[in-house]
Design a protein around this motif. Structure first.
Motif, PDB file in Angstrom:
ATOM      1  N   ALA A  71       0.762  -1.249  -0.071  1.00 22.37           N
ATOM      2  CA  ALA A  71       0.059   0.116  -0.014  1.00 22.37           C
ATOM      3  C   ALA A  71       0.797   1.129   0.030  1.00 22.37           C
ATOM      4  O   ALA A  71       0.375   2.256  -0.399  1.00 22.37           O
ATOM      5  N   PRO A  73       2.672   4.090  -1.201  1.00 27.16           N
ATOM      6  CA  PRO A  73       3.021   4.684  -2.442  1.00 27.16           C
ATOM      7  C   PRO A  73       4.390   5.635  -2.643  1.00 27.16           C
ATOM      8  O   PRO A  73       4.586   6.132  -3.586  1.00 27.16           O
ATOM      9  N   MET A  74       5.244   5.351  -1.672  1.00 29.26           N
ATOM     10  CA  MET A  74       6.513   6.187  -1.642  1.00 29.26           C
ATOM     11  C   MET A  74       7.581   5.062  -1.657  1.00 29.26           C
ATOM     12  O   MET A  74       8.753   5.619  -1.484  1.00 29.26           O
ATOM     13  N   ILE A  94       6.053  10.008   3.571  1.00 30.44           N
ATOM     14  CA  ILE A  94       5.438  11.196   3.730  1.00 30.44           C
ATOM     15  C   ILE A  94       4.214  11.375   4.556  1.00 30.44           C
ATOM     16  O   ILE A  94       3.456  12.528   4.601  1.00 30.44           O
TER      17      ILE A  94
ATOM     18  N   SER B  40       5.299   7.684  -8.799  1.00 31.73           N
ATOM     19  CA  SER B  40       4.130   7.705  -7.761  1.00 31.73           C
ATOM     20  C   SER B  40       3.387   9.284  -7.704  1.00 31.73           C
ATOM     21  O   SER B  40       4.005  10.220  -7.659  1.00 31.73           O
ATOM     22  N   CYS B  42       0.958   9.898  -5.904  1.00 27.89           N
ATOM     23  CA  CYS B  42       0.251  10.212  -4.719  1.00 27.89           C
ATOM     24  C   CYS B  42       0.781  11.311  -4.204  1.00 27.89           C
ATOM     25  O   CYS B  42       0.046  12.274  -3.552  1.00 27.89           O
ATOM     26  N   PRO B  43       2.134  11.662  -4.272  1.00 28.91           N
ATOM     27  CA  PRO B  43       2.687  12.807  -3.328  1.00 28.91           C
ATOM     28  C   PRO B  43       2.736  13.924  -4.611  1.00 28.91           C
ATOM     29  O   PRO B  43       3.642  15.051  -4.335  1.00 28.91           O
ATOM     30  N   GLU B  46       1.871  17.246  -2.648  1.00 32.20           N
ATOM     31  CA  GLU B  46       3.129  17.619  -1.840  1.00 32.20           C
ATOM     32  C   GLU B  46       4.284  17.869  -2.485  1.00 32.20           C
ATOM     33  O   GLU B  46       5.132  18.933  -1.905  1.00 32.20           O
ATOM     34  N   VAL B  52       7.856  17.891  -0.730  1.00 32.45           N
ATOM     35  CA  VAL B  52       8.451  16.400  -1.234  1.00 32.45           C
ATOM     36  C   VAL B  52       9.173  16.814  -2.449  1.00 32.45           C
ATOM     37  O   VAL B  52       8.838  17.564  -3.234  1.00 32.45           O
ATOM     38  N   HIS B  56      12.041  12.424  -5.203  1.00 37.59           N
ATOM     39  CA  HIS B  56      11.565  11.439  -4.265  1.00 37.59           C
ATOM     40  C   HIS B  56      10.258  10.491  -4.998  1.00 37.59           C
ATOM     41  O   HIS B  56       9.758   9.664  -4.445  1.00 37.59           O
ATOM     42  N   LEU B  59       9.979   5.843  -8.010  1.00 36.03           N
ATOM     43  CA  LEU B  59      10.447   4.776  -7.431  1.00 36.03           C
ATOM     44  C   LEU B  59      11.207   3.877  -7.934  1.00 36.03           C
ATOM     45  O   LEU B  59      11.665   2.637  -7.313  1.00 36.03           O
ATOM     46  N   TRP B 294      -3.965   3.217  -4.781  1.00 34.59           N
ATOM     47  CA  TRP B 294      -2.642   2.539  -5.077  1.00 34.59           C
ATOM     48  C   TRP B 294      -2.651   1.153  -4.660  1.00 34.59           C
ATOM     49  O   TRP B 294      -2.027   0.201  -5.345  1.00 34.59           O
TER      50      TRP B 294
END
Ligand SMILES: Cc1cc2nc3c(=O)[nH]c(=O)nc-3n(C[C@H](O)[C@H](O)[C@H](O)COP(=O)(O)OP(=O)(O)OC[C@H]3O[C@@H](n4cnc5c(N)ncnc54)[C@H](O)[C@@H]3O)c2cc1C
Ligand code: SF4
Lengths: 188, 416
Positions: A71, A73-74, A94, B40, B42-43, B46, B52, B56, B59, B294
């Motif tokens: 899960a 995502p980083m 994060i 990703s 998702c950030p 950010e 961020v 970063h 991946l 995700w």
């Protein structure tokens, strides 16, 4: 097989020694007095919970097919190649809390101050030195042992022998066994 | 074996890794519209916020594809799928190439919905927040931007709003429905979120559908809502995402909102699999759903990757529908339905937690301010555990996995 922490729930007397040892191990000072002086106070990653007539030192199970790793995502939730323990790489985390959402044991929590996922890392510094994780080492009743499944089996045989000799036997709680024993729905 | 994967997101990469782990020799080709390595999304908010750094987001690096012996066609969209000829067309016109496959995975994700609001398309300064290019576009515009309007108050809209506030912009969020986070929260919970947004300077307007985006080639100048113009120099449109089915025309692959897949991540066409945001699969309760998050992409990708190498050896336990968002650092989460027979509540210290129960089982949850143990409640729902015997403990701060350990029978001498 790799070592894991196994719990004998009947042995836990809820002294919370594991919680203190965990907080100290994860403090900067790594001593009780030093830890008390730190701000914010270091918090434990193991929590002694009520378990019916017993107590249970709840912490991460380091699942083989860990939901938190899938899960994340980083790429922050990581498995330590040497110890097989699952830990948070704080430089990547994060604080999105996806791992908190998917942990079926409720063992990853959201650290609101550091804004990083917070969980048991099974004490990599200690285990690298050949020592038990701090919680295991601190437990006065041996309610937790850090062992391979083979070592656990040997431990149980010994306990059974003791039982035959009139001494009480402890029930063991590995990870998934308990879920299987839960009444109600079945997994697809 | 020749495996072709369309996409380079989490579903695609998880599938490629699963296939490679099982078969060191199969041919794997990945096609991606975007030219960059796996990142990703998702950030992205950010990243816009500058909390961020851009590196970063990535991946995997280029070396990963070489090490895994994956052939890449990055920066070239797949444009057509021929399921009879077993070919994927990459690119168009004179640049087009045909790639034959023995197994195909479609993992090209969702696209941001762009509603037909006059002026929304084509006006400079209007962005979605879906891809790295969107985020780069927003970042590039920031130095010239003072005021922003975010259209839509789903989690991506609210993440965008926070990021822009933190970059010093005056931000208005316009939501057509009567509350924020309409897919995720009930009205009471949403009101808490709205208050927190306002406390942090966001101008939140509900019941306010955007009517037009004004401006010209020089850039956006305002958004019209309820006849009133909200001046702005940046617009983020975040009204949701939808599976991008554009590449499937003529392929015979069956779809509803997304590509229909079974528990093996198979489509109706032989040897064609799909995973990630583009699929419409079954959730853990057996309902057909599109659940673009995700974990579903990674888990579905792993199933598809394994099955492409060895058919029907892995099956998916079902898609999860879980949501979590941070509203100026305060976590807010939900899953399942808020319409159970009964609701348990806990309120205190700025925290509100609600669990919905039906027939003694958890059917949904909404948490504001504290999301710890959400996964445990979610597991109680998925496993259909009867919570009747510990219902009163469920929302107490001490509740945890330990409370579920079955109580052993009392020793006879105590029970007697
Ligand atoms: C701003 C933002 C925040 C998010 N936050 C969260 C969160 O906190 N938690 C969470 O669980 N989820 C979150 N998500 C959702 C999550 O990112 C997605 O569910 C996930 O990335 C889906 O993975 P995927 O592999 O299906 O598709 P994607 O990650 O969308 O990847 C699709 C891939 O396909 C490629 N592609 C597209 N079309 C074509 C084509 N025609 N030909 C070739 N290649 C193509 C793209 O270039 C890309 O490589 C967020 C999404 C966004 C945008
Ligand atoms: S909170 Fe951190 S470790 Fe957990 S999923 Fe998010 S980024 Fe990964």
């Amino acid at each position: 097989m790799d070592k894991a922490i196994f719990t004998f729930i009947d042995r836990c007397v809820a002294c919370k020694g594991c919680e203190i040892a965990c907080a100290v191990e994860h403090s900067r000072a790594k001593s009780l007095f030093g830890a008390l002086a730190e701000s914010p106070h270091p918090r434990p990653r193991v929590r002694v919970e009520n378990a019916g007539v017993h107590s249970y030192p709840a912490r991460c199970m380091h699942c083989e097919d860990a939901a938190c790793i899938a899960a994340c995502p980083m790429g922050a939730m990581t498995r330590n190649a040497a110890t097989n323990a699952v830990y948070v790489d704080e430089s990547k985390c994060i604080g999105c809390w996806m791992c908190v959402m998917v942990c079926p044991f409720g063992s990853v929590s959201a650290d609101p101050v550091a804004k990083k996922a917070f969980k048991c890392d099974r004490c990599p510094d200690r285990t690298a030195r050949g020592e038990d994780p701090a919680c295991v080492a601190a437990c006065p009743t041996r309610a937790m042992i850090y062992a391979t499944p083979e070592e656990l089996a040997a431990h149980r045989r010994q306990a059974t022998a003791m039982n035959a000799a009139g001494k009480p036997v402890a029930r063991v709680a590995g990870n998934v066994d308990l879920w299987r024993s839960l009444k109600g729905g079945t997994q697809k | 074996m020749k495996i072709v994967i369309i996409g380079n997101g989490p579903a695609a990469v998880a599938a490629a890794e699963a296939a490679r782990e099982l078969d060191g020799h199969c041919g794997i080709t990945m096609i991606s519209k975007e030219a960059v390595p796996f990142y990703s999304p998702c950030p992205l908010a950010e990243y816009v916020e500058a909390s961020v750094p851009r590196d970063h987001l990535f991946l995997r690096d280029e070396k990963f594809y070489r090490d895994q012996d994956i052939t890449t066609f990055f920066g070239h969209p797949a444009t057509a799928i021929g399921t009879t000829a077993r070919r994927v067309t990459v690119g168009s016109g004179s640049d087009a190439a045909e790639l034959p496959y023995e197994r195909l995975l479609i993992a090209s994700g969702a696209r941001a919905i762009m509603p037909p609001i006059p002026g929304l398309a084509g006006t400079p300064g209007v962005f979605a927040l879906k891809t790295l290019a969107d985020a780069d576009g927003i970042v590039a515009r920031l130095p010239a931007a003072r005021r922003a309007v975010v259209i839509g108050s789903g989690f991506i809209g609210l993440e965008a709003a926070q990021a822009l506030v933190r970059r010093g912009l005056a931000v208005t969020v316009v939501e057509a429905l009567s509350q924020v986070l309409p897919q995720m929260l009930d009205a009471e919970m949403a009101a808490l979120v709205e208050t927190r947004l306002r406390d942090h300077g966001v101008d939140v307007r509900v019941n306010s559908p955007a009517e037009a985006v004004l401006g010209g080639q020089a850039g956006v100048s305002a958004v019209r809502v309820g006849g009133q113009e909200i001046p702005c120099d940046l617009v983020v449109c975040a009204v949701g995402v939808r599976p991008d089915l554009s590449l499937l025309a003529g392929s015979g692959i069956s779809t509803a909102t997304g590509i229909l897949v079974n528990e093996f991540m198979e489509t109706n066409q032989p040897d064609v699999y799909a995973a990630g945001d583009i699929v419409e699969g079954f959730d853990r309760q057996g309902q057909r759903r599109v659940l673009p998050i995700w974990p579903n992409a990674v888990n579905g990708g792993r199933i598809a990757g394994g099955n492409m190498v060895a058919a029907r050896t892995r099956s998916f336990r079902g898609l999860d529908g879980i949501n979590v968002v941070r509203i100026f650092d305060l976590p807010v989460a939900s899953f399942g339905s808020s319409a159970g027979e009964r609701s348990l509540r806990y309120a205190g210290n700025g925290i509100l937690k609600k669990l919905s129960l039906s027939s003694g089982r958890v059917v949904g949850a909404q948490f504001f301010g504290d999301v710890n143990a959400t996964g445990l409640y979610h597991e109680l729902m998925n496993k259909g555990v009867d919570v009747g015997s510990f219902e009163s403990e469920l929302l107490s701060p001490g509740f945890g996995y330990g409370c579920l350990i079955p109580r052993p029978p009392l020793p006879t001498r105590l029970a007697a």
